[in-house]
Write an enzyme that holds these catalytic residues in place. Structure first.
Site, mmCIF file in Angstrom:
data_model
loop_
_atom_site.group_PDB
_atom_site.id
_atom_site.type_symbol
_atom_site.label_atom_id
_atom_site.label_comp_id
_atom_site.label_asym_id
_atom_site.label_seq_id
_atom_site.Cartn_x
_atom_site.Cartn_y
_atom_site.Cartn_z
ATOM 1 N N SER A 31 0.839 -1.387 0.115
ATOM 2 C CA SER A 31 -0.050 0.094 -0.135
ATOM 3 C C SER A 31 0.956 1.173 -0.032
ATOM 4 O O SER A 31 2.036 1.434 0.621
ATOM 5 C CB SER A 31 -0.905 0.063 1.269
ATOM 6 O OG SER A 31 -1.478 1.248 1.378
ATOM 7 N N TYR B 284 -1.948 -0.534 10.110
ATOM 8 C CA TYR B 284 -2.139 -1.020 8.544
ATOM 9 C C TYR B 284 -1.001 -0.566 7.875
ATOM 10 O O TYR B 284 -0.400 -1.346 7.249
ATOM 11 C CB TYR B 284 -3.441 -0.298 8.025
ATOM 12 C CG TYR B 284 -3.596 -0.535 6.547
ATOM 13 C CD1 TYR B 284 -4.363 -1.600 6.159
ATOM 14 C CD2 TYR B 284 -3.097 0.205 5.722
ATOM 15 C CE1 TYR B 284 -4.390 -1.960 4.782
ATOM 16 C CE2 TYR B 284 -3.450 0.085 4.265
ATOM 17 C CZ TYR B 284 -3.835 -0.966 3.853
ATOM 18 O OH TYR B 284 -4.016 -1.278 2.687
#
Length: 246
Positions: free
Chosen positions: A141, A155
């Site tokens: 990501s 995350y």
């Protein structure tokens, strides 16, 4: 395009969004594709049907990436069904979004299990079957390098870990002719992060191109890494993020 004819791929989390786009793109390039899913059996069936419509073989495997035994079993079932595995795409993921003070250890552990442990387990299992030309591609990501806001600590940490994992795999498996890389998507229009959702305009403001990416943008980079064009790329972290990290 038929760069991957004769190859077999496994895409985790391949029933929707980026994973589905990757599975279908690899099939269009000629690969037979297995994919894992957790809750979206209907979505997985639709991806299988799309792949088979292109004349390739496909297999949907129910496997929760939080369960290491299920992850390893998915690799073994792929090999049993198709006789080999050449490409592994670790894509399955979740998006925990909560204030630091509210994060429980269970939430932390589950995120790391799905994003990091599962990728390691799958890579370890797949590497036992891969020969020269094998490809391991982890989906990270853009938040691994720049979060841009609060509530994404766990995350971001889990996705950043994939860069280290990919570099280590590149060193360990390079002598066998197997590459390992991580692709970091930016804001991408999927059901997990719709381009028209609340807060989407704020994300767009951080993108020099001024728009969300499409899942096919990520799939195109994965297909390049999986094919002959990626044969001399390993240990790399590649941003497909519309300039988010610029």
């Amino acid at each position: 395009m038929a760069d991957l004819i004769g190859k077999v791929a496994l895409v985790t989390g391949g029933s929707r969004g980026i994973g589905a786009a990757i599975a279908k793109r690899l099939a269009r390039e000629g690969a037979d594709v297995a994919l894992t899913y957790v809750s979206s059996a209907k979505g997985a069936s639709a991806v299988v049907a799309a792949i088979e419509a292109n004349g390739r073989r496909a297999l949907a495997i129910a496997a929760d990436s939080a369960d290491p035994q299920a992850v390893a079993a998915a690799v073994e079932r792929t090999v049993a069904e198709f006789g080999r595995i050449d490409i592994l795409v670790n894509n399955a993921g979740i998006f925990p979004y909560e204030p630091l003070e509210a994060v429980t250890l269970d939430s932390f552990d589950r995120t790391m299990a799905i994003h990091v442990r599962a990728a390691f387990v799958a890579a370890q299992a797949a590497a036992r079957h891969m020969g020269t030309g094998g490809r391991i591609i982890n989906i990270g990501s853009c938040l691994a390098d720049r979060t841009g806001g609060p509530n994404m600590t766990v995350y971001a940490a889990s996705k950043a870990a994939l860069t280290g994992l990919s570099k280590g795999l590149a060193q360990d498996l390079g002598p066998r002719g197997i590459t390992a890389n991580v692709v970091h998507p930016g804001p991408t229009d999927t059901d997990m992060n719709p381009a028209q959702a609340e807060g989407a305009d704020l994300q767009r403001q951080g993108l020099p191109l001024g728009r969300f990416g499409d899942a096919d943008d990520v799939a195109a980079t994965v297909a390049h890494l999986a094919g002959q064009g990626g044969r001399f790329i390993t240990g790399a972290a590649i941003a497909v993020d519309g300039g988010f990290a610029a």
